[in-house]
Design a protein around this motif. Structure first.
Motif, PDB file in Angstrom:
ATOM      1  N   LYS A 115     -32.964 -28.927  62.362  1.00 33.98           N
ATOM      2  CA  LYS A 115     -34.084 -28.092  61.928  1.00 33.98           C
ATOM      3  C   LYS A 115     -33.886 -26.646  62.383  1.00 33.98           C
ATOM      4  O   LYS A 115     -33.605 -26.380  63.553  1.00 33.98           O
ATOM      5  CB  LYS A 115     -35.388 -28.644  62.504  1.00 33.98           C
ATOM      6  N   GLY A 116     -34.025 -25.722  61.426  1.00 35.47           N
ATOM      7  CA  GLY A 116     -33.904 -24.320  61.742  1.00 35.47           C
ATOM      8  C   GLY A 116     -32.486 -23.776  61.678  1.00 35.47           C
ATOM      9  O   GLY A 116     -32.260 -22.600  61.994  1.00 35.47           O
ATOM     10  N   SER A 117     -31.521 -24.591  61.266  1.00 32.89           N
ATOM     11  CA  SER A 117     -30.136 -24.134  61.202  1.00 32.89           C
ATOM     12  C   SER A 117     -29.994 -22.908  60.292  1.00 32.89           C
ATOM     13  O   SER A 117     -30.477 -22.903  59.158  1.00 32.89           O
ATOM     14  CB  SER A 117     -29.220 -25.249  60.691  1.00 32.89           C
ATOM     15  N   GLY A 118     -29.304 -21.885  60.780  1.00 35.55           N
ATOM     16  CA  GLY A 118     -29.062 -20.699  59.978  1.00 35.55           C
ATOM     17  C   GLY A 118     -28.078 -20.919  58.851  1.00 35.55           C
ATOM     18  O   GLY A 118     -27.970 -20.086  57.937  1.00 35.55           O
TER      19      GLY A 118
ATOM     20  N   THR B 102     -33.185 -29.380  58.392  1.00 33.21           N
ATOM     21  CA  THR B 102     -32.942 -28.359  57.379  1.00 33.21           C
ATOM     22  C   THR B 102     -31.973 -28.929  56.353  1.00 33.21           C
ATOM     23  O   THR B 102     -30.930 -29.483  56.728  1.00 33.21           O
ATOM     24  CB  THR B 102     -32.346 -27.082  58.011  1.00 33.21           C
TER      25      THR B 102
ATOM     26  N   ASP C 165     -26.950 -25.848  66.332  1.00 36.72           N
ATOM     27  CA  ASP C 165     -26.702 -25.145  65.081  1.00 36.72           C
ATOM     28  C   ASP C 165     -25.191 -25.080  64.838  1.00 36.72           C
ATOM     29  O   ASP C 165     -24.416 -24.920  65.783  1.00 36.72           O
ATOM     30  CB  ASP C 165     -27.283 -23.731  65.156  1.00 36.72           C
TER      31      ASP C 165
ATOM     32  N   SER D  52     -23.368 -20.621  65.404  1.00 36.93           N
ATOM     33  CA  SER D  52     -24.486 -20.288  64.529  1.00 36.93           C
ATOM     34  C   SER D  52     -24.024 -19.266  63.499  1.00 36.93           C
ATOM     35  O   SER D  52     -23.031 -18.555  63.706  1.00 36.93           O
ATOM     36  CB  SER D  52     -25.651 -19.715  65.334  1.00 36.93           C
TER      37      SER D  52
END
Length: 287
Positions: free
Chosen positions: A243-246, A125, A106, A29
């Motif tokens: 979805k939500g990947s930093g 994302t 991630d 991540s």
């Protein structure tokens, strides 16, 4: 004794394979990468002419060069060294590609000419766009040039549309059907390359292609023709992540106007898509 040797060898190979898979599948991540100053990213890709493909010398294409620029930028901006692992989507299948990215951890990035849509943004994302797509109405070059969209109903009355089911190109054809050509007949093929071949060899068919497939088809089939009056430019391609990947905001920060308008980006665009791509993009963006 021979049995035990081969049994031991088989167990060793299985353990080696599992270890290699686990090593490959581990990703990092962005929050962790900021702490450790190193990251492993897994790039899942679809073979896409000009965009991303594996050749004799390794990975190649517009997306590959953008990714390499991104990795250098991350090193310069955040001091993070990225180790990238590349994997072809199972069976080079678009549905498998999308599902793999969706369920991945991630640190996974999907690489291809993936259209950014509101529906997909609810489940994935996306990075900021790295290029705008041009949907191009194509015919055999023996077909006359359309003067306006409203002429298509009469000019193409004896022709049939052909496309890939479920694609954004089918969606655009149906918009044309609804707005200008209620009697349009549509047939389906399995790939865009099959579509371009059909149109290039049979004047009775027409279609809509992404500009990259159009340019690729132009090299293979000199008989394919663009109908400029029907160009549609409301689609954009981006890198896709779980979805939500930093890493999404980091990619978007990198893909700034400064980069996309710079000489480095334009040079790799011309390198992989050809000078005609630059002319086409410039003509549409600056009519």
């Amino acid at each position: 004794m021979k049995f035990n040797f081969f049994k031991s060898l088989s167990i060793f190979l299985i353990l080696l394979t599992v270890a290699s898979f686990n090593s490959f599948s581990q990703t990092t991540s962005f929050s962790k990468a900021k702490q450790t100053k190193t990251a492993t990213l897994k790039y899942i890709y679809l073979d896409t002419p000009g965009f991303i493909e594996k050749g004799p010398g390794g990975m190649n294409g517009l997306c590959y060069d953008i990714i390499k620029d991104f990795e250098k930028w991350v090193k310069s901006k955040y001091g993070i060294t990225i180790n990238g692992n590349w994997a072809l989507a199972r069976n080079n299948s678009f549905p498998a590609f999308m599902q793999t990215v969706k369920s991945a951890p991630d640190g996974t990035v999907g690489v291809a000419n993936i259209t950014i849509t509101p529906e997909r943004k609810r489940e994935y994302t996306f990075s900021s766009p790295f290029i705008n797509n041009i949907s191009i109405l194509v015919t055999h070059n023996s077909v006359g040039t359309l003067k306006s969209p409203s002429n298509i109903r009469n000019a193409f009355k004896n022709m049939t549309a052909v496309t890939v089911k479920g694609s954004t190109n089918e969606k655009y054809l149906r918009q044309i059907k609804s707005k200008y050509f209620p009697g349009m007949k549509i047939e389906y093929l399995t790939s865009n390359m099959d579509v371009s071949k059909k149109v290039s060899t049979d004047p009775r068919y027409f279609s809509v292609l992404d500009f990259t497939y159009y340019l690729s088809s132009l090299k293979d089939y000199r008989t394919i023709k663009r109908q400029p009056v029907m160009d549609e430019t409301n689609e954009y391609f981006g890198f896709i992540m779980p979805k939500g990947s930093g890493w999404g905001p980091v990619f978007s920060q990198f893909l700034s106007d400064q980069y996309l308008n710079g000489g480095q980006y334009r040079s790799i665009l011309a390198k992989h898509l050809g000078p005609n791509a630059l002319k086409l993009l410039d003509a549409v963006q600056n009519p």
